[in-house]
Design a protein around this motif. Structure first.
Motif, PDB file in Angstrom:
ATOM      1  N   HIS A 275     163.183  -2.372 -22.046  1.00 13.98           N
ATOM      2  CA  HIS A 275     164.484  -3.034 -22.128  1.00 13.98           C
ATOM      3  C   HIS A 275     165.081  -2.895 -23.524  1.00 13.98           C
ATOM      4  CE1 HIS A 275     167.658  -6.015 -21.531  1.00 13.98           C
ATOM      5  NE2 HIS A 275     167.249  -6.612 -22.646  1.00 13.98           N
ATOM      6  N   GLU A 276     164.264  -3.134 -24.540  1.00 16.30           N
ATOM      7  CA  GLU A 276     164.757  -3.057 -25.917  1.00 16.30           C
ATOM      8  C   GLU A 276     165.116  -1.622 -26.295  1.00 16.30           C
ATOM      9  OE1 GLU A 276     165.525  -5.448 -27.980  1.00 16.30           O
ATOM     10  OE2 GLU A 276     164.956  -6.958 -26.511  1.00 16.30           O
ATOM     11  N   ASN A 277     164.341  -0.648 -25.817  1.00 17.74           N
ATOM     12  CA  ASN A 277     164.646   0.741 -26.144  1.00 17.74           C
ATOM     13  C   ASN A 277     165.966   1.189 -25.557  1.00 17.74           C
ATOM     14  OD1 ASN A 277     162.476   2.397 -27.656  1.00 17.74           O
ATOM     15  ND2 ASN A 277     161.295   1.028 -26.354  1.00 17.74           N
ATOM     16  N   ALA A 278     166.334   0.576 -24.433  1.00 23.80           N
ATOM     17  CA  ALA A 278     167.626   0.907 -23.829  1.00 23.80           C
ATOM     18  C   ALA A 278     168.765   0.598 -24.783  1.00 23.80           C
ATOM     19  CB  ALA A 278     167.803   0.143 -22.518  1.00 23.80           C
ATOM     20  N   ASN A 279     168.559  -0.391 -25.650  1.00 25.54           N
ATOM     21  CA  ASN A 279     169.592  -0.736 -26.639  1.00 25.54           C
ATOM     22  C   ASN A 279     169.804   0.381 -27.653  1.00 25.54           C
ATOM     23  OD1 ASN A 279     169.927  -3.280 -25.476  1.00 25.54           O
ATOM     24  ND2 ASN A 279     168.327  -4.187 -26.747  1.00 25.54           N
ATOM     25  N   PHE A 280     168.815   1.255 -27.801  1.00 24.23           N
ATOM     26  CA  PHE A 280     168.917   2.362 -28.757  1.00 24.23           C
ATOM     27  C   PHE A 280     169.054   3.700 -28.045  1.00 24.23           C
ATOM     28  CE2 PHE A 280     166.348  -0.986 -30.745  1.00 24.23           C
ATOM     29  CZ  PHE A 280     167.137  -1.273 -31.841  1.00 24.23           C
ATOM     30  N   ASN A 281     169.286   3.637 -26.734  1.00 24.82           N
ATOM     31  CA  ASN A 281     169.484   4.850 -25.931  1.00 24.82           C
ATOM     32  C   ASN A 281     168.299   5.798 -26.055  1.00 24.82           C
ATOM     33  OD1 ASN A 281     170.901   6.468 -24.123  1.00 24.82           O
ATOM     34  ND2 ASN A 281     171.831   7.672 -25.771  1.00 24.82           N
ATOM     35  N   SER A 282     167.104   5.242 -26.081  1.00 24.23           N
ATOM     36  CA  SER A 282     165.904   6.059 -26.210  1.00 24.23           C
ATOM     37  C   SER A 282     165.024   5.895 -24.974  1.00 24.23           C
ATOM     38  CB  SER A 282     165.107   5.673 -27.465  1.00 24.23           C
ATOM     39  OG  SER A 282     164.667   4.337 -27.389  1.00 24.23           O
ATOM     40  N   SER A 283     164.305   6.930 -24.626  1.00 21.73           N
ATOM     41  CA  SER A 283     163.428   6.924 -23.463  1.00 21.73           C
ATOM     42  C   SER A 283     161.986   7.053 -23.930  1.00 21.73           C
ATOM     43  CB  SER A 283     163.797   8.087 -22.526  1.00 21.73           C
ATOM     44  OG  SER A 283     162.947   8.115 -21.411  1.00 21.73           O
ATOM     45  N   PRO A 284     161.179   5.991 -23.863  1.00 23.80           N
ATOM     46  CA  PRO A 284     159.822   6.022 -24.406  1.00 23.80           C
ATOM     47  C   PRO A 284     158.888   6.945 -23.630  1.00 23.80           C
ATOM     48  CG  PRO A 284     160.585   3.778 -24.055  1.00 23.80           C
ATOM     49  CD  PRO A 284     161.546   4.678 -23.354  1.00 23.80           C
ATOM     50  N   VAL A 285     157.878   7.436 -24.329  1.00 25.12           N
ATOM     51  CA  VAL A 285     156.769   8.164 -23.712  1.00 25.12           C
ATOM     52  C   VAL A 285     155.513   7.346 -23.968  1.00 25.12           C
ATOM     53  CG1 VAL A 285     155.418  10.269 -23.662  1.00 25.12           C
ATOM     54  CG2 VAL A 285     157.882  10.373 -24.149  1.00 25.12           C
ATOM     55  N   PHE A 286     154.799   6.970 -22.925  1.00 28.83           N
ATOM     56  CA  PHE A 286     153.596   6.165 -23.046  1.00 28.83           C
ATOM     57  C   PHE A 286     152.375   7.066 -22.883  1.00 28.83           C
ATOM     58  CE2 PHE A 286     156.956   3.384 -21.811  1.00 28.83           C
ATOM     59  CZ  PHE A 286     156.680   2.171 -22.407  1.00 28.83           C
ATOM     60  N   TYR A 287     151.475   7.026 -23.881  1.00 31.19           N
ATOM     61  CA  TYR A 287     150.275   7.856 -23.834  1.00 31.19           C
ATOM     62  C   TYR A 287     149.096   7.058 -23.288  1.00 31.19           C
ATOM     63  CZ  TYR A 287     152.751  11.280 -26.647  1.00 31.19           C
ATOM     64  OH  TYR A 287     153.658  12.216 -27.078  1.00 31.19           O
ATOM     65  N   VAL A 288     148.413   7.628 -22.325  1.00 26.45           N
ATOM     66  CA  VAL A 288     147.296   6.950 -21.676  1.00 26.45           C
ATOM     67  C   VAL A 288     146.061   7.840 -21.717  1.00 26.45           C
ATOM     68  CG1 VAL A 288     148.047   7.818 -19.419  1.00 26.45           C
ATOM     69  CG2 VAL A 288     146.533   5.852 -19.533  1.00 26.45           C
ATOM     70  N   CYS A 289     144.903   7.221 -21.983  1.00 31.18           N
ATOM     71  CA  CYS A 289     143.641   7.964 -22.102  1.00 31.18           C
ATOM     72  C   CYS A 289     142.993   8.108 -20.728  1.00 31.18           C
ATOM     73  CB  CYS A 289     142.697   7.239 -23.049  1.00 31.18           C
ATOM     74  SG  CYS A 289     141.182   8.140 -23.420  1.00 31.18           S
ATOM     75  N   PRO A 290     142.798   9.330 -20.236  1.00 31.31           N
ATOM     76  CA  PRO A 290     142.311   9.534 -18.871  1.00 31.31           C
ATOM     77  C   PRO A 290     140.787   9.560 -18.717  1.00 31.31           C
ATOM     78  CG  PRO A 290     142.932  11.633 -19.801  1.00 31.31           C
ATOM     79  CD  PRO A 290     143.201  10.600 -20.861  1.00 31.31           C
ATOM     80  N   VAL A 291     140.062   9.843 -19.793  1.00 29.71           N
ATOM     81  CA  VAL A 291     138.605   9.991 -19.701  1.00 29.71           C
ATOM     82  C   VAL A 291     137.941   9.085 -20.737  1.00 29.71           C
ATOM     83  CG1 VAL A 291     136.643  11.573 -19.834  1.00 29.71           C
ATOM     84  CG2 VAL A 291     138.832  12.389 -18.947  1.00 29.71           C
ATOM     85  N   ILE A 292     137.115   8.165 -20.265  1.00 31.21           N
ATOM     86  CA  ILE A 292     136.420   7.251 -21.163  1.00 31.21           C
ATOM     87  C   ILE A 292     134.986   7.737 -21.328  1.00 31.21           C
ATOM     88  CG2 ILE A 292     135.845   4.836 -21.627  1.00 31.21           C
ATOM     89  CD1 ILE A 292     138.863   5.498 -21.310  1.00 31.21           C
ATOM     90  N   GLN A 293     134.680   8.301 -22.493  1.00 28.71           N
ATOM     91  CA  GLN A 293     133.339   8.819 -22.761  1.00 28.71           C
ATOM     92  C   GLN A 293     132.621   8.012 -23.827  1.00 28.71           C
ATOM     93  OE1 GLN A 293     134.498  12.983 -23.602  1.00 28.71           O
ATOM     94  NE2 GLN A 293     133.185  13.583 -21.890  1.00 28.71           N
ATOM     95  N   HIS A 294     133.326   7.702 -24.900  1.00 27.18           N
ATOM     96  CA  HIS A 294     132.726   6.978 -26.013  1.00 27.18           C
ATOM     97  C   HIS A 294     133.045   5.494 -25.843  1.00 27.18           C
ATOM     98  CE1 HIS A 294     131.470   5.846 -30.006  1.00 27.18           C
ATOM     99  NE2 HIS A 294     131.097   7.086 -30.266  1.00 27.18           N
ATOM    100  N   ARG A 295     132.054   4.712 -25.464  1.00 26.65           N
ATOM    101  CA  ARG A 295     132.284   3.317 -25.121  1.00 26.65           C
ATOM    102  C   ARG A 295     132.691   2.458 -26.310  1.00 26.65           C
ATOM    103  NH1 ARG A 295     133.838   2.516 -20.104  1.00 26.65           N
ATOM    104  NH2 ARG A 295     132.602   3.800 -18.683  1.00 26.65           N
ATOM    105  N   GLU A 296     132.388   2.915 -27.508  1.00 28.29           N
ATOM    106  CA  GLU A 296     132.765   2.130 -28.685  1.00 28.29           C
ATOM    107  C   GLU A 296     134.183   2.417 -29.131  1.00 28.29           C
ATOM    108  OE1 GLU A 296     131.219   1.127 -33.235  1.00 28.29           O
ATOM    109  OE2 GLU A 296     130.210   2.672 -32.038  1.00 28.29           O
ATOM    110  N   PHE A 297     134.612   3.676 -29.057  1.00 22.30           N
ATOM    111  CA  PHE A 297     135.885   4.051 -29.639  1.00 22.30           C
ATOM    112  C   PHE A 297     136.986   4.380 -28.632  1.00 22.30           C
ATOM    113  CE2 PHE A 297     132.813   5.294 -33.047  1.00 22.30           C
ATOM    114  CZ  PHE A 297     133.209   4.316 -33.955  1.00 22.30           C
ATOM    115  N   ASP A 298     136.634   4.729 -27.401  1.00 17.90           N
ATOM    116  CA  ASP A 298     137.657   5.001 -26.401  1.00 17.90           C
ATOM    117  C   ASP A 298     138.221   3.704 -25.834  1.00 17.90           C
ATOM    118  OD1 ASP A 298     137.675   7.740 -26.584  1.00 17.90           O
ATOM    119  OD2 ASP A 298     136.164   8.042 -25.029  1.00 17.90           O
ATOM    120  N   PRO A 299     139.440   3.740 -25.282  1.00 18.40           N
ATOM    121  CA  PRO A 299     140.046   2.543 -24.674  1.00 18.40           C
ATOM    122  C   PRO A 299     139.189   2.004 -23.540  1.00 18.40           C
ATOM    123  CG  PRO A 299     141.690   4.242 -24.999  1.00 18.40           C
ATOM    124  CD  PRO A 299     140.357   4.876 -25.268  1.00 18.40           C
TER     125      PRO A 299
END
Length: 302
Positions: free
Chosen positions: A88-112
């Motif tokens: 909603h807030e990005n619409a005020n700046f006419n910007s289209s966000p890109v959301f990055y998501v982690c698909p493979v969880i291998q390292h249990r301490e450092f991965d999401p």
């Protein structure tokens, strides 16, 4: 020659310089001409340190209460779900966000910690896409350790997200990659745009350049077709006690604003990385949007 590369990219792919603290929050929004980038995860890292509370006992009590109630009301109250607000807030700046998501969880301490097999994650991804946001791949902590590591992440990304995973935009978790073969790894995975070249523990232009550029394939001695969008600042680098430890919102603002002057003077992209678990605190949320508002004056947003 390897010594020169190591000096130019002092912590790319070298564990001791980055791995002081786990980061588990990683979906990430990125803007085009504005270039602002804000990481946002379905569920974020809780270990940001004492900067959250300052000397306020009231804040400590409020945080403990919120964390104790979250398991009970998590279906209705998710302190890390800011996606609707962000779009909603990005619409005020006419910007289209890109959301990055982690698909493979291998390292249990450092991965999401989220799981792309979770139906709730799919609902969020579909909702973001329907709201004209797009989704990129956050290649995991271990992806740079083999030539096929990034490709494996992208294969899983497409399999899990289907049409929502059609993006060709990549970011490396912890900004972790090997400069010698990074461009080749990205091309093998079919990546067209990357935003990994930046510091984890400080601010600044890692390659002394604010302009997007095509990565040079050092291994094969040629220019690649992967467009790099360099970022100059990340919230974790600034506010985390182990790194710069700047806790005042005013000083955080000043630290990030100074890199805007480079963009104003030389052109290019002001690319900012910001994690979603910081958005839950109004003082840092306001700081972020002040930066986005000011950065939007540098050029049009895509």
């Amino acid at each position: 020659f390897p010594v020169t590369i190591q000096a130019r990219f002092p912590s790319h792919g070298y564990a001791p310089l980055y791995h002081a603290r786990p980061q588990h929050t990683h979906l990430c929004t990125q803007y085009g001409q504005l270039g602002g980038s804000a990481c946002a995860g379905a569920h974020g890292d809780q270990s940001l340190g004492s900067y959250r509370f300052g000397n306020s006992m009231g804040r400590v009590v409020k945080e403990l209460l919120r964390l104790s109630l979250f398991p009970i009301f998590k279906e209705r109250i998710d302190p890390f779900n800011h996606f609707e607000w962000m779009l909603h807030e990005n619409a005020n700046f006419n910007s289209s966000p890109v959301f990055y998501v982690c698909p493979v969880i291998q390292h249990r301490e450092f991965d999401p910690k989220y799981d792309l097999l979770d139906k709730k994650i799919h609902v969020i991804m579909e909702w973001i896409t329907n709201k004209k946001g797009s989704i990129g791949c956050l290649s995991n902590y271990s992806s740079s350790q083999s030539m096929q590591g990034i490709t494996a992440n992208w294969k899983s990304f497409h399999e899990h997200l289907g049409q929502q995973g059609e993006s060709k935009k990549n970011r490396q978790h912890f900004q972790r990659f090997q400069p010698f073969n990074f461009a080749e790894q990205l091309m093998l995975a079919g990546v067209k745009e990357d935003s990994s070249v930046g510091y984890t523990d400080r601010t600044g232009w890692r390659t002394s350049c604010s302009l997007p550029y095509f990565l040079f394939d050092i291994k094969n001695k040629k220019i690649s077709n992967v467009l790099e969008i360099p970022f100059c600042a990340m919230d974790q680098a600034i506010i985390t006690p182990r790194y710069m430890n700047i806790v005042s919102p005013e000083k955080v603002m000043a630290e990030m604003e100074k890199w805007m002057k480079d963009v104003e003077r030389y052109g290019g992209v002001y690319c900012l990385v910001w994690h979603n678990d910081t958005f839950q605190y109004p003082f840092y949320r306001n700081t972020y949007w002040k930066l986005v508002k000011k950065a939007s004056l540098l050029g049009e947003c895509r």
